[in-house]
Design an enzyme around this catalytic site. Sequence first.
Site, short mmCIF file in Angstrom:
data_model
loop_
_atom_site.label_atom_id
_atom_site.label_comp_id
_atom_site.label_asym_id
_atom_site.label_seq_id
_atom_site.Cartn_x
_atom_site.Cartn_y
_atom_site.Cartn_z
CB CYS A 2 -36.17 -0.47 -3.00
SG CYS A 2 -35.40 0.51 -1.74
NE ARG A 27 -35.30 -1.34 -8.94
CZ ARG A 27 -36.29 -0.62 -9.48
NH1 ARG A 27 -36.65 -0.86 -10.71
NH2 ARG A 27 -36.92 0.30 -8.80
CD1 TRP A 74 -30.86 3.33 -2.26
CD2 TRP A 74 -29.16 2.03 -2.85
NE1 TRP A 74 -29.79 4.14 -2.46
CE2 TRP A 74 -28.71 3.39 -2.80
CE3 TRP A 74 -28.24 1.06 -3.18
CZ2 TRP A 74 -27.40 3.75 -3.09
CZ3 TRP A 74 -26.94 1.44 -3.47
CH2 TRP A 74 -26.53 2.76 -3.42
CG ASN A 100 -39.28 0.29 -4.02
OD1 ASN A 100 -38.83 -0.44 -3.12
ND2 ASN A 100 -39.32 -0.06 -5.29
N GLY A 101 -39.37 4.20 -1.59
CA GLY A 101 -39.68 5.62 -1.41
C GLY A 101 -39.30 6.06 0.00
CD GLU A 485 -17.05 15.67 -12.49
OE1 GLU A 485 -15.97 15.56 -11.87
OE2 GLU A 485 -17.77 14.71 -12.77
CE LYS A 489 -17.97 11.91 -14.75
NZ LYS A 489 -17.25 12.28 -13.64
CD GLU A 492 -14.58 9.20 -14.96
OE1 GLU A 492 -14.16 8.28 -14.26
OE2 GLU A 492 -15.33 10.07 -14.52
CG HIS A 508 -0.34 32.60 -15.42
ND1 HIS A 508 0.50 33.66 -15.15
CD2 HIS A 508 -1.58 33.01 -15.09
CE1 HIS A 508 -0.21 34.65 -14.64
NE2 HIS A 508 -1.46 34.30 -14.59
CE LYS A 607 -20.29 4.73 -9.25
NZ LYS A 607 -20.22 6.01 -9.99
C1 AGP Z 1 -15.64 9.88 -11.10
O1 AGP Z 1 -16.37 9.84 -12.31
C2 AGP Z 1 -14.77 8.65 -10.89
N1 AGP Z 1 -15.53 7.47 -11.02
C3 AGP Z 1 -13.92 8.73 -9.64
O2 AGP Z 1 -13.11 9.87 -9.77
C4 AGP Z 1 -14.69 8.85 -8.31
O3 AGP Z 1 -15.31 10.12 -8.22
C5 AGP Z 1 -13.67 8.74 -7.16
O4 AGP Z 1 -13.08 7.46 -7.22
C6 AGP Z 1 -14.30 8.93 -5.77
O5 AGP Z 1 -15.28 7.96 -5.55
P1 AGP Z 1 -16.25 8.13 -4.28
O6 AGP Z 1 -17.06 9.37 -4.51
O7 AGP Z 1 -17.09 6.89 -4.26
O8 AGP Z 1 -15.40 8.27 -3.06
#
Ligand code: AGP
Length: 612
Positions: A2, A27, A74, A100-101, A485, A489, A492, A508, A607
């Site tokens: 927020c 934000r 938010w 905010n909070g 993970e 990272k 991507e 394997h 995103k």
């Molecule tokens: C993760 O760094 C990516 N941006 C992507 O894999 C993301 O986690 C995936 O698209 C799922 O998104 P969500 O958590 O908003 O559902």
Amino acid sequence: MCGIVGYTGPRQAAALLLEGLKRLEYRGYDSAGIALVADGRVEVHKAPGKIGVLEKQLGKTLPAGHAGIAHTRWATHGAPNTVNAHPHTDCGGTLALVHNGIIENAGALRTALAQRGHVFRSETDTEVLAHLVEELLAKQAGGTLVEAVAGALHQVEGTYGIAVVATREPDTIVAARRGSPLLVAIGTGENFVASDASAVLAHTRSVVYLDDGEIAIVRPAEYRILDLDSVEKEKAVTRVDWDLATIERGGHAHFMLKEIMDQPESLRDTLRGRLLEEEGTARLGGLNIDDEQLLQVNRIVLTACGTSWHSALIGEYMMEELARIPSEVEYASEFRYRNPIVDERTLVVGISQSGETADTLAALREAKRRGARTLGLVNVVGSTIAREVDGGIYLHAGPEIGVASTKAFTSQIAALAVLTLKMGRLRALSILQGREVVRALGRLPELVERVLAKAPEVERIAERMMRAQNVLYLGRGYNFPVALEGALKLKEISYIHAEGYPAAEMKHGPIALIDDLMPVVFIAPKDAVYQKVVSNVEEVKARGGRVLAVVTEGDSGLAKLADHKIEVPETLDVLTPVLTVLPLQLLAYYIAVRRGCNVDQPRNLAKSVTVE
Ligand code: AGP
């Protein structure tokens, strides 16, 4: 997160406030509002959606007034709609307040205020504050606004950054802070309040940052800072030298780094008010499933995509180890097209930062069609998944701007641990075991801070790894999903090919890849499978591989073997991923920066993947 802006001075406030809100759009928010004090009235305008919607509603003639406050919300409590948008007012409409909070004792305060005749319009925790201030102003006919606000804040548990205006003192803004940033910006014959300097930088670079427990009285030609007991505080005036772009990222070069560094705070927000140490369990208000129904659950399916799918894997291990409930993880994109066996005793948990991922939404709809009860672990309040599931847990991690998910991942793990704790304590988990989990969760933010302080060490390792063409990530147990993970990272944001594997799987097949050109990252905390991972490291080293190991502080077993190591503090096995993922987030970030990649907006990625 927020945003707050306030103005008092000789100019018309409305245009300045809207301009300030636009500076806070980065934000992330889902509604906006403004309140002006003029002619003995408080005039409030607010709307869901972007600031443009509010401007359209205001029309060409903006409301008059030389003092006012404004807010971008938010949502944390209550859907993002007009009635829940800030500012909130008292019953009589004589004051307006933005916040905010999170007010943790809002429920109890709201009940007491309603019993004393106050009428609530919104679902928010914030509105409670407006009625508390109203009540104290009414009791003290000659009292000041700051006295009433201080009196209200003495009754509040939780965090706040607030700004208040009232007809009683039409040129005055009262602002206060506990746990949510707020500042006073000093103009010439005019003054501002704001949640961060970006909102007022166009008018002044002279600011006074409030500290927790401080309250400000702001008028056109003066301002005073007090503590909540009205003791005057001497505060330094700071000159803000950052440019706007840097401020928006909290002084960090990228949103992703800001969000990595935000994780102690985002974890505190995820856990806030949810841990019950005495009973060794958790309090989850939004599940909409009572304990009796939770006891009926005989199987759990966790479904998600990408990083959220990795946290789901950790949730699976947690649920089976601590709650003893058969659990499995499904890629949402697979689940939705298979013929899954689910029924009314299956709990399907959808995990999604955005709450809008098409595959996850479709999987949850399919589960509901087949009679399963659904839960959402979601960060964005009021998102589609959050609205369609039977119940859920909001992550409260704050908006995640960087495409690569970081703080949402660790908050998902914390939320899964809280859910597991609640379900485990209904079953085989003892109160002592529960208390141990509660205490370990409570310590996490401080342990995260210790790991993040090692960022310079990771940066030096990134320098040596940035030219790799391929990287292998290996882990076991709770840290196998962390290997996945870490690889995601790196892929991507740096575009280096990377794969995550269970460490034992290397023999394997993948071990054929080992040579001195392919770095191998081992996640090897001192957990139940540590010795097995040490053997895997030896296998790699015997074949000329270069090893980076994420180990527990004081580790001696791997110190000689690994070419590089990053140490993380000890915690429960089930929570090690929250710590071991941090060096991998930083490693990917620093490598990508060195490779000149667009860290916050990597190529080809969105995103939120709202298409199949
Ligand atoms: C993760 O760094 C990516 N941006 C992507 O894999 C993301 O986690 C995936 O698209 C799922 O998104 P969500 O958590 O908003 O559902």
